[in-house]
Design a protein around this motif. Sequence first.
Motif, PDB file in Angstrom:
ATOM      1  N   THR A   1      30.926  48.421   2.512  1.00 42.05           N
ATOM      2  CA  THR A   1      31.383  48.275   3.900  1.00 42.05           C
ATOM      3  C   THR A   1      31.727  46.831   4.187  1.00 42.05           C
ATOM      4  O   THR A   1      30.984  45.922   3.811  1.00 42.05           O
ATOM      5  CB  THR A   1      30.262  48.740   4.868  1.00 42.05           C
ATOM      6  OG1 THR A   1      30.028  50.123   4.638  1.00 42.05           O
ATOM      7  CG2 THR A   1      30.660  48.530   6.322  1.00 42.05           C
ATOM      8  N   CYS A   2      32.857  46.644   4.849  1.00 41.28           N
ATOM      9  CA  CYS A   2      33.251  45.290   5.245  1.00 41.28           C
ATOM     10  C   CYS A   2      33.410  45.235   6.766  1.00 41.28           C
ATOM     11  O   CYS A   2      34.115  46.069   7.350  1.00 41.28           O
ATOM     12  CB  CYS A   2      34.567  44.902   4.584  1.00 41.28           C
ATOM     13  SG  CYS A   2      35.063  43.217   4.965  1.00 41.28           S
ATOM     14  N   ILE A   3      32.731  44.276   7.379  1.00 43.04           N
ATOM     15  CA  ILE A   3      32.917  44.046   8.819  1.00 43.04           C
ATOM     16  C   ILE A   3      34.002  42.981   8.993  1.00 43.04           C
ATOM     17  O   ILE A   3      33.982  41.939   8.325  1.00 43.04           O
ATOM     18  CB  ILE A   3      31.600  43.580   9.480  1.00 43.04           C
ATOM     19  CG1 ILE A   3      30.516  44.658   9.323  1.00 43.04           C
ATOM     20  CG2 ILE A   3      31.821  43.256  10.954  1.00 43.04           C
ATOM     21  CD1 ILE A   3      29.204  44.330  10.023  1.00 43.04           C
ATOM     22  N   LEU A   4      34.936  43.287   9.873  1.00 40.78           N
ATOM     23  CA  LEU A   4      36.017  42.339  10.173  1.00 40.78           C
ATOM     24  C   LEU A   4      35.936  41.968  11.663  1.00 40.78           C
ATOM     25  O   LEU A   4      36.421  42.727  12.510  1.00 40.78           O
ATOM     26  CB  LEU A   4      37.369  42.978   9.840  1.00 40.78           C
ATOM     27  CG  LEU A   4      37.496  43.336   8.357  1.00 40.78           C
ATOM     28  CD1 LEU A   4      38.007  44.736   8.170  1.00 40.78           C
ATOM     29  CD2 LEU A   4      38.356  42.340   7.625  1.00 40.78           C
ATOM     30  N   PRO A   5      35.275  40.856  11.984  1.00 37.80           N
ATOM     31  CA  PRO A   5      35.180  40.473  13.398  1.00 37.80           C
ATOM     32  C   PRO A   5      36.540  39.956  13.876  1.00 37.80           C
ATOM     33  O   PRO A   5      37.086  39.022  13.285  1.00 37.80           O
ATOM     34  CB  PRO A   5      34.136  39.354  13.403  1.00 37.80           C
ATOM     35  CG  PRO A   5      33.559  39.328  12.010  1.00 37.80           C
ATOM     36  CD  PRO A   5      34.581  39.903  11.109  1.00 37.80           C
ATOM     37  N   VAL A   6      37.069  40.579  14.912  1.00 36.17           N
ATOM     38  CA  VAL A   6      38.397  40.177  15.408  1.00 36.17           C
ATOM     39  C   VAL A   6      38.373  40.026  16.931  1.00 36.17           C
ATOM     40  O   VAL A   6      39.388  40.206  17.590  1.00 36.17           O
ATOM     41  CB  VAL A   6      39.495  41.190  14.971  1.00 36.17           C
ATOM     42  CG1 VAL A   6      39.666  41.179  13.466  1.00 36.17           C
ATOM     43  CG2 VAL A   6      39.173  42.607  15.442  1.00 36.17           C
ATOM     44  N   ALA A   7      37.203  39.709  17.459  1.00 37.14           N
ATOM     45  CA  ALA A   7      37.055  39.692  18.920  1.00 37.14           C
ATOM     46  C   ALA A   7      37.099  38.291  19.516  1.00 37.14           C
ATOM     47  O   ALA A   7      36.888  38.124  20.710  1.00 37.14           O
ATOM     48  CB  ALA A   7      35.742  40.379  19.301  1.00 37.14           C
ATOM     49  N   GLY A   8      37.387  37.276  18.678  1.00 38.96           N
ATOM     50  CA  GLY A   8      37.392  35.899  19.189  1.00 38.96           C
ATOM     51  C   GLY A   8      38.571  35.647  20.127  1.00 38.96           C
ATOM     52  O   GLY A   8      39.511  36.436  20.196  1.00 38.96           O
ATOM     53  N   LEU A   9      38.503  34.531  20.842  1.00 40.90           N
ATOM     54  CA  LEU A   9      39.543  34.208  21.823  1.00 40.90           C
ATOM     55  C   LEU A   9      40.787  33.594  21.182  1.00 40.90           C
ATOM     56  O   LEU A   9      41.878  33.680  21.736  1.00 40.90           O
ATOM     57  CB  LEU A   9      38.978  33.220  22.863  1.00 40.90           C
ATOM     58  CG  LEU A   9      37.870  33.771  23.765  1.00 40.90           C
ATOM     59  CD1 LEU A   9      37.334  32.650  24.652  1.00 40.90           C
ATOM     60  CD2 LEU A   9      38.392  34.931  24.612  1.00 40.90           C
ATOM     61  N   GLY A  10      40.615  32.954  20.032  1.00 38.96           N
ATOM     62  CA  GLY A  10      41.763  32.314  19.371  1.00 38.96           C
ATOM     63  C   GLY A  10      42.367  31.214  20.229  1.00 38.96           C
ATOM     64  O   GLY A  10      43.578  31.000  20.208  1.00 38.96           O
ATOM     65  N   SER A  11      41.516  30.473  20.944  1.00 38.72           N
ATOM     66  CA  SER A  11      42.049  29.513  21.927  1.00 38.72           C
ATOM     67  C   SER A  11      42.763  28.331  21.273  1.00 38.72           C
ATOM     68  O   SER A  11      43.632  27.721  21.899  1.00 38.72           O
ATOM     69  CB  SER A  11      40.927  29.031  22.849  1.00 38.72           C
ATOM     70  OG  SER A  11      39.864  28.536  22.091  1.00 38.72           O
ATOM     71  N   ARG A  12      42.428  28.049  20.000  1.00 37.27           N
ATOM     72  CA  ARG A  12      43.097  26.893  19.372  1.00 37.27           C
ATOM     73  C   ARG A  12      44.552  27.179  19.046  1.00 37.27           C
ATOM     74  O   ARG A  12      45.289  26.290  18.649  1.00 37.27           O
ATOM     75  CB  ARG A  12      42.341  26.489  18.091  1.00 37.27           C
ATOM     76  CG  ARG A  12      41.058  25.728  18.383  1.00 37.27           C
ATOM     77  CD  ARG A  12      40.204  25.619  17.153  1.00 37.27           C
ATOM     78  NE  ARG A  12      39.811  26.931  16.671  1.00 37.27           N
ATOM     79  CZ  ARG A  12      39.415  27.193  15.431  1.00 37.27           C
ATOM     80  NH1 ARG A  12      39.375  26.233  14.551  1.00 37.27           N
ATOM     81  NH2 ARG A  12      39.062  28.409  15.075  1.00 37.27           N
ATOM     82  N   PHE A  13      44.946  28.442  19.176  1.00 40.54           N
ATOM     83  CA  PHE A  13      46.320  28.813  18.830  1.00 40.54           C
ATOM     84  C   PHE A  13      47.082  29.312  20.052  1.00 40.54           C
ATOM     85  O   PHE A  13      48.060  30.047  19.936  1.00 40.54           O
ATOM     86  CB  PHE A  13      46.329  29.871  17.723  1.00 40.54           C
ATOM     87  CG  PHE A  13      47.369  29.634  16.669  1.00 40.54           C
ATOM     88  CD1 PHE A  13      48.701  29.441  17.013  1.00 40.54           C
ATOM     89  CD2 PHE A  13      47.026  29.585  15.335  1.00 40.54           C
ATOM     90  CE1 PHE A  13      49.655  29.213  16.047  1.00 40.54           C
ATOM     91  CE2 PHE A  13      47.980  29.371  14.347  1.00 40.54           C
ATOM     92  CZ  PHE A  13      49.302  29.182  14.711  1.00 40.54           C
TER      93      PHE A  13
ATOM     94  N   CYS B   1      35.444  47.717  -1.329  1.00 39.43           N
ATOM     95  CA  CYS B   1      35.033  48.238  -0.010  1.00 39.43           C
ATOM     96  C   CYS B   1      35.851  49.483   0.328  1.00 39.43           C
ATOM     97  O   CYS B   1      37.049  49.566   0.017  1.00 39.43           O
ATOM     98  CB  CYS B   1      35.223  47.179   1.078  1.00 39.43           C
ATOM     99  SG  CYS B   1      34.105  45.781   0.877  1.00 39.43           S
ATOM    100  N   GLU B   2      35.182  50.412   0.986  1.00 33.99           N
ATOM    101  CA  GLU B   2      35.829  51.683   1.333  1.00 33.99           C
ATOM    102  C   GLU B   2      35.771  51.954   2.832  1.00 33.99           C
ATOM    103  O   GLU B   2      36.343  52.925   3.308  1.00 33.99           O
ATOM    104  CB  GLU B   2      35.117  52.830   0.601  1.00 33.99           C
ATOM    105  CG  GLU B   2      35.315  52.748  -0.891  1.00 33.99           C
ATOM    106  CD  GLU B   2      34.415  53.707  -1.644  1.00 33.99           C
ATOM    107  OE1 GLU B   2      33.518  54.314  -1.027  1.00 33.99           O
ATOM    108  OE2 GLU B   2      34.620  53.825  -2.867  1.00 33.99           O
ATOM    109  N   ARG B   3      34.994  51.136   3.545  1.00 32.24           N
ATOM    110  CA  ARG B   3      34.861  51.354   4.978  1.00 32.24           C
ATOM    111  C   ARG B   3      35.050  50.009   5.682  1.00 32.24           C
ATOM    112  O   ARG B   3      34.482  49.001   5.249  1.00 32.24           O
ATOM    113  CB  ARG B   3      33.470  51.904   5.296  1.00 32.24           C
ATOM    114  CG  ARG B   3      33.410  52.656   6.615  1.00 32.24           C
ATOM    115  CD  ARG B   3      32.200  53.558   6.622  1.00 32.24           C
ATOM    116  NE  ARG B   3      30.993  52.761   6.595  1.00 32.24           N
ATOM    117  CZ  ARG B   3      30.108  52.715   7.573  1.00 32.24           C
ATOM    118  NH1 ARG B   3      30.288  53.436   8.655  1.00 32.24           N
ATOM    119  NH2 ARG B   3      29.021  51.988   7.467  1.00 32.24           N
TER     120      ARG B   3
END
Length: 292
Positions: free
Chosen positions: A4-16, A48-50
Amino acid sequence: MVKTCILPVAGLGSRFLPATKSIPKEMLVVVDKPLIQYAVEEAKSAGCERFIFVSSQGKGAIEDHFDRLQLLEQTLETRKKYDLLEKIVSNALEPGQAVYIRQPAPLGLGHAILCARHLIDEDSFAVILADDLILSQTPCLKQMSDDYHPEDGNMVATMVVELENVSKYGILTVQSESGLKVRASNVVEKPAAADAPSRSAVIGRYILRTEILDTLSAQTPGAGAEIQLTDAIGRMLPHTPLTGYAYQGERFDCGTKEGWLEANIAFACQDENVYAHLVPMLKRYVNNYNPR
Ligand code: UTP
């Protein structure tokens, strides 16, 4: 083997900003693929499969990207654009492989991972931060998982950074080194240069023991009022060892304009056809440097 791989994608990305005002940072394109697709391909190469995407408001484009689009597929088929068809079909995730959950507020990377706690039932799991893009012969997470043993405890990818940059990273206190592995006795988040225990910096690839989820759930906010993943890794020591992995490859911080631009150039140079156009193109602009 990590499944299993967790992909956190909830950041604000404010530097971009302003690019990331309505486009998720993880959907920024390097040459012809969004960052999140590079991340999923890397996780797949490691077995990884999930894939658990920890998402937030306005990030729906990420979910769309991994769906099948019947109309587009039919149109490409009718037009005999089989190479493009293959690219979009192979990118889609199989039924049940993708899980999308929400982080209700951007309270830090550790908090984002904690949001997935009810979905993890293996002994260990992987985490990829898609904005850390790595160019390497063998994908970074595969290098790590091929070399991972349970006695490594929590494993983090590391690279050596300049002293002036240590304050941007989690930094390891190095106890011993063996091949590409570093045994660490501590990790500190964003230390001042004068306090840095080494120049061995943690970057966005992790293989974590599942016990970290208990540690995270008991944790109070640290630097930047966020629940820091590195704090949890540090708190698990010495009970759970910490291993740095000096992966082979080059990492680009695509959360910054400079890093993203460099990644585009580096990845473009991997493609014979693009490279042929890129070099004269760059020469033209560099030779006619004329700032506005
Ligand atoms: P960053 O530290 O780059 O933060 O997150 P950010 O918010 O995305 O960007 P800036 O600093 O405002 O420019 C590293 C990774 O962790 C995720 C991000 O989406 C990115 O993939 N993250 C960060 C979360 O999922 N939740 C958070 O609360 C923080």
